[in-house]
Design a protein around this motif. Structure first.
Motif: not given
Length: 524
Positions: A162-170, A318-323
């Motif tokens: 959950t945490v790494s997915g958006p960051l890795i994707g970005g 955008a991935g960082l904002m999801s944190i």
């Protein structure tokens, strides 16, 4: 009870054959498979605006890239669970991985939106198998008494994905790999999980007298799909009040009505056991799950569009904002879970969490392309706190009141309807977003003296290629329209809160009969 007894016989057999080290070795492959399943959804989120823009897709296409996976996963999860009672669990997990890998390969080389959506559907079939089978396999090799010892590993995997997915994707979308790398990145993990399972997982194959409700699952999936197609395309491809709309709605309703008949009268072991709905707590918890699914799945899916298309951020930013959202979710899920275990009281935590969901959606309904990002982060954290405390805990009152023989069926029922709510919500709010953005862009471009803006408005633009005045029109359109999605989500979150308040709080069980607990673990 014969099935329960056979399950009891299986579990000690498997657990006695496996030492703690052997269990950990097998668990490594299973958890890696679960990580692949989880990250497949989260890693693509922040790359979607760029994907759809590159493939010349529309807002409807954006929605269906998400819906296709959710729909396939939701419809097939119960079938995978039944198949686990007929065939080798190890073989089924590896088959699920293979299906997922095939879908990922096709998605990564997709030349157009149609191919991508089809590939995401295949991915959903594999993810549905992985999500169902991993828990079944763990329950079949670990005795119930020791299950808690290993459940923490599953929680860690969920958190990591959950945490790494958006960051890795970005990061991948902004790298030389481009957005196609988001679909390829899970392949090494999938292959590694396949090899690990082949080497370390050894379970006896015990066939049981079960019936797979293929007809019921097919009818449910077909009926829901027709309604989703109608919601997604009406207003763009055809009028809301038209012959096409009537055919789609009528067909969907008829198929679902037939599915209800099959589940009630025909299916030996239905996908959705309708007898469970005789209990008020199950009805209220299921309704709450549907409303929570609509509010949290549907609203959060479009946050990446807000940051990239209304605020001009890169996928990485955008991935960082999801944190903020994920951080609130993780803290709240851990704190509420431990508090409920310590005190035995769940209702106050569940009600408080739903209040946070209502507040978070309402506050996010006030944002636009000019809102201070710190405030946006605070609002997201509030929503995350609510989601984390309600998403998993909604199953607690159901598990607490059903007979132990029905524990697995009742638990999966809540998850099934939460996924249905999320799938329908994503499609419906996606259609609303498409219509709102189209109107605002057409109006904005007309104000600039540009005709034909309605044709441009249905697409996902690449903001970096647009002149500043036109870019401002699109940023305002997406900022204001996405905020409206959160406002639409508020009533559903409020309905979920009402359902929770009307559930009677029964003291949580402190003990379970070992035979029934094994049966519940094996069937759920």
């Amino acid at each position: 009870m014969s099935e329960a007894q056979s399950l009891v016989a299986d579990v000690p057999e498997a657990s006695n054959q496996m030492t703690h080290r052997e269990i950990l070795e097998a668990l490594s492959g299973l958890l890696l498979a679960m990580f692949v399943a989880m990250i497949s959804s989260t890693v693509v989120t922040n790359a979607l605006p760029r994907i759809v823009a590159d493939l010349k897709g529309s807002q409807t296409g954006y929605t269906w890239v998400i819906v296709a996976t959710l729909l396939a996963m939701t419809a097939t999860t119960p079938i995978w669970g039944k198949l686990a009672d007929l065939f080798s669990k190890k073989l089924l997990v590896q088959l699920s991985l293979s299906i997922f890998i095939a879908g990922s390969l096709v998605a990564g080389i997709s030349p157009n939106m149609g191919t991508l959506i089809g590939a995401r559907l295949v991915q959903g079939l594999g993810v549905g198998g992985l999500m169902a089978l991993v828990q079944i396999v763990i329950a079949s090799m670990v005795s119930p008494r020791d299950l808690g010892r290993y459940s923490g590993y599953m929680g860690a995997v969920f958190a990591a994905a959950t945490v790494s997915g958006p960051l890795i994707g970005g990061l991948v979308a902004d790298s030389a790999l481009g957005w196609r790398g988001c679909f390829f990145i899970g392949l090494p993990f999938g292959v590694a999980a396949f090899v690990l399972l082949q080497k370390t997982l050894h379970l006896p194959v015990v066939k049981r007298d079960v019936s797979v409700d293929y007809l019921g699952a097919t009818l449910i999936m077909a009926g829901v799909s027709l309604l989703l197609v109608w919601v997604s395309l009406a207003g763009n491809q055809y009028a809301w009040l038209s012959g096409t709309s009537a055919l789609l709605v009528g067909g969907g309703v008829v198929l679902i009505a037939i599915a209800v008949f099959v589940e009630a009268r025909v299916a030996r072991e239905p996908v959705i056991p309708l007898d469970l709905f005789k209990d008020r707590t199950i009805v209220l918890a299921t309704l709450a799950s549907v409303f929570v699914g609509i509010a949290m799945f549907a609203s959060t899916v479009y946050l990446s569009q807000f940051f990239q298309l209304a605020r001009g951020m890169s996928p990485t930013k955008a991935g960082l904002m999801s944190i903020a959202l994920v951080g609130g979710l993780l803290v709240s899920s851990v704190v509420s879970g431990r508090a409920i275990s310590m005190t035995g009281r769940w209702k106050v935590w569940l009600a408080a969490s739903m209040i946070f969901v209502v507040a978070g959606c309402a506050l996010l309904g006030t944002i636009d392309e000019t809102t201070n990002l710190v405030l946006v982060g605070v609002y997201m954290a509030l929503l995350g706190i609510g989601v984390g405390g309600s998403m998993q805990n909604l199953v607690i009152p159901v598990q607490n009141i059903v007979s132990l023989a029905d524990l697995g069926a009742a638990s999966s029922l809540v998850a099934f309807f939460r996924s249905i709510g999320g799938t329908v919500g994503v499609a419906a709010l996606g259609a609303l977003l498409s219509a709102q953005v189209s109107d605002k862009v057409a109006s904005g471009l007309k104000g600039l003296g540009i005709d034909g803006g309605g044709q441009q408005a249905h697409g996902i633009p690449d903001l970096s290629t647009l002149p500043a005045p036109i870019r401002a029109v699109f940023e305002h359109a997406f900022g204001a329209s996405i905020a409206e999605l959160f406002l639409v989500s508020v009533p559903f979150a409020a309905l979920a809160l009402v359902c929770v308040l009307f559930i009677k709080e029964v003291p949580l069980r402190t003990t379970l009969h070992s035979t029934d607990q094994v049966a519940a673990q094996g069937t759920g």
